[in-house]
Scaffold this motif. Sequence first.
Motif, PDB file in Angstrom:
ATOM      1  N   LYS A 141      -0.412 -14.356  -1.541  1.00  0.00           N
ATOM      2  CA  LYS A 141       0.249 -12.283  -1.853  1.00  0.00           C
ATOM      3  C   LYS A 141       1.429 -12.442  -2.586  1.00  0.00           C
ATOM      4  O   LYS A 141       1.879 -11.652  -3.209  1.00  0.00           O
ATOM      5  CB  LYS A 141      -0.773 -10.866  -0.664  1.00  0.00           C
TER       6      LYS A 141
ATOM      7  N   ASP B  51       0.895  -1.649  -0.221  1.00  0.00           N
ATOM      8  CA  ASP B  51      -0.071  -0.070  -0.245  1.00  0.00           C
ATOM      9  C   ASP B  51       0.835   1.417   0.480  1.00  0.00           C
ATOM     10  O   ASP B  51       0.752   2.212   0.416  1.00  0.00           O
ATOM     11  CB  ASP B  51      -1.108  -0.296   1.361  1.00  0.00           C
ATOM     12  N   GLY B  52       1.648   1.415  -0.910  1.00  0.00           N
ATOM     13  CA  GLY B  52       2.601   2.349  -0.983  1.00  0.00           C
ATOM     14  C   GLY B  52       3.815   2.453  -0.053  1.00  0.00           C
ATOM     15  O   GLY B  52       4.611   3.467  -0.275  1.00  0.00           O
TER      16      GLY B  52
ATOM     17  N   MET C  54      -5.359  -3.301  -0.137  1.00  0.00           N
ATOM     18  CA  MET C  54      -6.202  -4.946  -0.590  1.00  0.00           C
ATOM     19  C   MET C  54      -6.632  -4.769   1.168  1.00  0.00           C
ATOM     20  O   MET C  54      -6.273  -4.305   2.443  1.00  0.00           O
ATOM     21  CB  MET C  54      -4.920  -5.703  -0.036  1.00  0.00           C
ATOM     22  N   SER C  55      -7.994  -5.644   0.254  1.00  0.00           N
ATOM     23  CA  SER C  55      -8.951  -5.645   1.906  1.00  0.00           C
ATOM     24  C   SER C  55      -9.203  -7.044   2.424  1.00  0.00           C
ATOM     25  O   SER C  55      -8.736  -8.133   2.079  1.00  0.00           O
ATOM     26  CB  SER C  55     -10.500  -4.986   1.423  1.00  0.00           C
TER      27      SER C  55
ATOM     28  N   ASP D 126     -10.401  -1.875   8.472  1.00  0.00           N
ATOM     29  CA  ASP D 126      -9.222  -1.197   7.488  1.00  0.00           C
ATOM     30  C   ASP D 126      -8.304  -2.764   7.045  1.00  0.00           C
ATOM     31  O   ASP D 126      -8.498  -3.155   7.537  1.00  0.00           O
ATOM     32  CB  ASP D 126      -8.382  -0.286   7.947  1.00  0.00           C
ATOM     33  N   PRO D 127      -7.782  -2.431   5.795  1.00  0.00           N
ATOM     34  CA  PRO D 127      -7.201  -2.380   5.157  1.00  0.00           C
ATOM     35  C   PRO D 127      -6.107  -3.164   5.714  1.00  0.00           C
ATOM     36  O   PRO D 127      -5.599  -1.880   6.488  1.00  0.00           O
ATOM     37  CB  PRO D 127      -7.012  -2.125   3.607  1.00  0.00           C
TER      38      PRO D 127
ATOM     39  N   ASP E 133      -0.591  -1.743  10.303  1.00  0.00           N
ATOM     40  CA  ASP E 133      -1.543  -2.641  10.654  1.00  0.00           C
ATOM     41  C   ASP E 133      -1.565  -2.661  12.485  1.00  0.00           C
ATOM     42  O   ASP E 133      -2.420  -2.890  12.211  1.00  0.00           O
ATOM     43  CB  ASP E 133      -0.820  -4.403  10.656  1.00  0.00           C
TER      44      ASP E 133
ATOM     45  N   THR F 170      -1.630  -8.337  -8.556  1.00  0.00           N
ATOM     46  CA  THR F 170      -2.084  -8.052  -7.251  1.00  0.00           C
ATOM     47  C   THR F 170      -2.732  -9.055  -6.747  1.00  0.00           C
ATOM     48  O   THR F 170      -3.086  -9.733  -7.452  1.00  0.00           O
ATOM     49  CB  THR F 170      -3.227  -6.797  -7.658  1.00  0.00           C
TER      50      THR F 170
ATOM     51  N   LEU G 278      -2.055  -5.118   5.586  1.00  0.00           N
ATOM     52  CA  LEU G 278      -1.080  -5.443   4.627  1.00  0.00           C
ATOM     53  C   LEU G 278      -0.292  -6.697   4.909  1.00  0.00           C
ATOM     54  O   LEU G 278       0.119  -7.945   4.086  1.00  0.00           O
ATOM     55  CB  LEU G 278       0.277  -4.775   5.070  1.00  0.00           C
TER      56      LEU G 278
END
Lengths: 221, 530
Positions: free
Chosen positions: A171, A82-83, B1-2, A150-151, A143, B50, A153
């Motif tokens: 992943k 996420d960045g 990512m959820s 919330d999402p 996290d 992804t 990682l």
Amino acid sequence: MNRRILMTPLFVFAVAACDATPPAGTVPPDGSETLYPDSWAHAMPEDRGEATITPTPAEAEGRFARRMSVDQLRRSIPVLFDGITWTVNSRNGAQSGFDALSRTLGEADYIQATSHNEEPSPLFAKFMEDMAADVCNQAVRADLEAAPGDPRLIIMDDADVDGTLRFLRLKLHGLYVPSDSTDGIDDLRALYDDVASTQEPPVAWFAVCIAMLTAPEFMAY
Amino acid sequence: MSKHTLTLVVALSLVASPAAAEVCDEATAIAESLSYLRRLSLDLRGRVPTLEEQASVVTNGAIDPSIVEAMVESEDLIHQVRRHHLDMLWTNVNDLRLTNQAFQLSPPQGRNPAPAYFLQAQLRRNQYRGGPAVCLDEPARFDRDGAILTTPDPQNANIRREGWVEVEPYWAPGTTIRVCAFDAQTAETWTDDRGNEIDCASNGRGAGCGCGPNLRWCQSGFDGTTRTITTSMNEQLLRYMDAIVREDRPYTDVVLGKDFEIDGPLAFWLAHQSQTGGNVLPAAPLQDHAIPDRAFSDATWQTLERGDQHAGVLSMPGYLLKFGSNRGRANRFYEAFLCQHFESNEPIPPATDDCHKEPDLTKRCGCKGCHLAVEPAAAHWGRWAEAGLIAMTDDRFPAYLEQCAQPGAGRRFPACRLFYFTDSDVTDPESEGEYVGMLRAYVFADDTRAANIEAGPLGIASSAVESGVFASCTVQKMWTRLMSREPSAAEAEAIATLASDFEANGYRLKSLIQSIVERPEYVEAARGGE
């Protein structure tokens, strides 16, 4: 949780995660030091199995496996986290480790080097461990600070360790582990349990994250 | 990512578990598809897939073809192709010096702090102030005629110093900096004591010459002007190749195209600064294309057409300045677009052998093995300045120039010294005398080489395309990149088929890439399509 808190138990984990009784031949003659089969020790080379460094077309006529390039890592890590990317401090302040150490990591600049060095050298492995430690530290912290819902990682579900390991295997490594199987996550589960037996769960996830980011399944494709 | 994604993955994993064999087959199919997806994503987009894309493979047991098509059409692919072109052409000229010290400004800080920007060259400082001094930290004073007034140095009577002026530099419009008044002079010409008129825009000599209006003739390393220009040169070449692939133009345009883009820094350099290179980088606004009037600070790109001397990337600054000699230019062309390299199998006689004295490399022992091929190929760049950037068209640079045939022309005329064969270059009058006064590319040139010089880089590029070697080499290079290995001898037929299809499809690179990643050697990877 700051980086020091995460890093210190990792060292403990590195020792604890391995076989407590080292095999014959790994203990120095004077018995003063116990060696464990990590990335750097010369102990137990046979554990790595056989490997062909440069397979010839006669042996395999399909596409050859290769190490991810620095640019692929540079572009992949933020996608996965996420960045978040590998950050190092330099004279110019904080910047991407992939950029700051580009030449050291073997990336061509087309002035001093006109081809990429994509060998999985010890130097590259060392910096990838640094990268994994930094990225995993940031990811686990994110996290821990995330609001419910919330999402996440890394720590997708602390209550479902195997489920989270399956999620991470897909992943990070692109490997699917069905829910009725633990093939491919057994070692990771053992690692998690080893660390979690003496540390808080986030530290165990930190260790799992590093192990997965430095694994051949991640670095090669 | 959820978290929903994890739920999806977990739910998927709960779905399938019927008979053992079916489970095994399905698991294998999923594993292979996931592996294929990862390869595709890393090779075509430069990043891992992804989680959502991987979850779709688990759901379907195969890759949705739309994912592959989306990858091929993505901007990420253009980034990957750019990496491919970087590896082919080594595009980076950021180590170039564009000018000598006479046009290089130092900032008022660093090791030798000064009150204002000043020109580094000792010659300039001697001419301005009579010694190695910079200006005083005070506003400059002028007499009624506008001449700069100076103050004698109290310690050294030979030195006289002026003050500074405020100037709006070309690299930062809307701002001002302090520049020593002599260095900031704006006169276009200056007449010296002997009555010689000096062009201030190209000659670093002359007390009445400075950096010109808005300092337009000078570089400031501190402000990154040179780096901005060389970065534009890199970008110009790479974005040209990007556009060909992105717009699905024939890939042959890479070596045949006449269009190009130019931005503010590059246009400004060509218009106002290229002539300041001197011996460091012989260059001029003579480029066989119009040079638009652009501000240095204008970073937008403008499309233009180029003249007959141009051929795709082969005549762009990023190529010509990276490979400064005509032999180097030919060598890179052979490596990048013909998949060939020059290698001599000829034994080299002992150094004492008289055959080493032969000045013509196509005849000299030990050299001719390569140079019989190198020289005709290099001749295609014969009308582009070596180690510099000038399109040497016949009207400005005739094949023979009487002026350069005169005794001592190399010492008296810089253009003769740089571009023509003069009497001071002659080592063997018997074999070389007839070439005195000729453009360097014509020395030892037979009819074939002379024709190549006139055909320019477009000639060698056209031959490569017409012969099919260009298509074949493009296929080989893309195959090698995607397969992580060169094609084997047994795959020659596959390469030929791909090259034939590539040509028939109008040299569309994206189509070629898709063809390769859909081949069994790639899809099944280590199993090699068995």
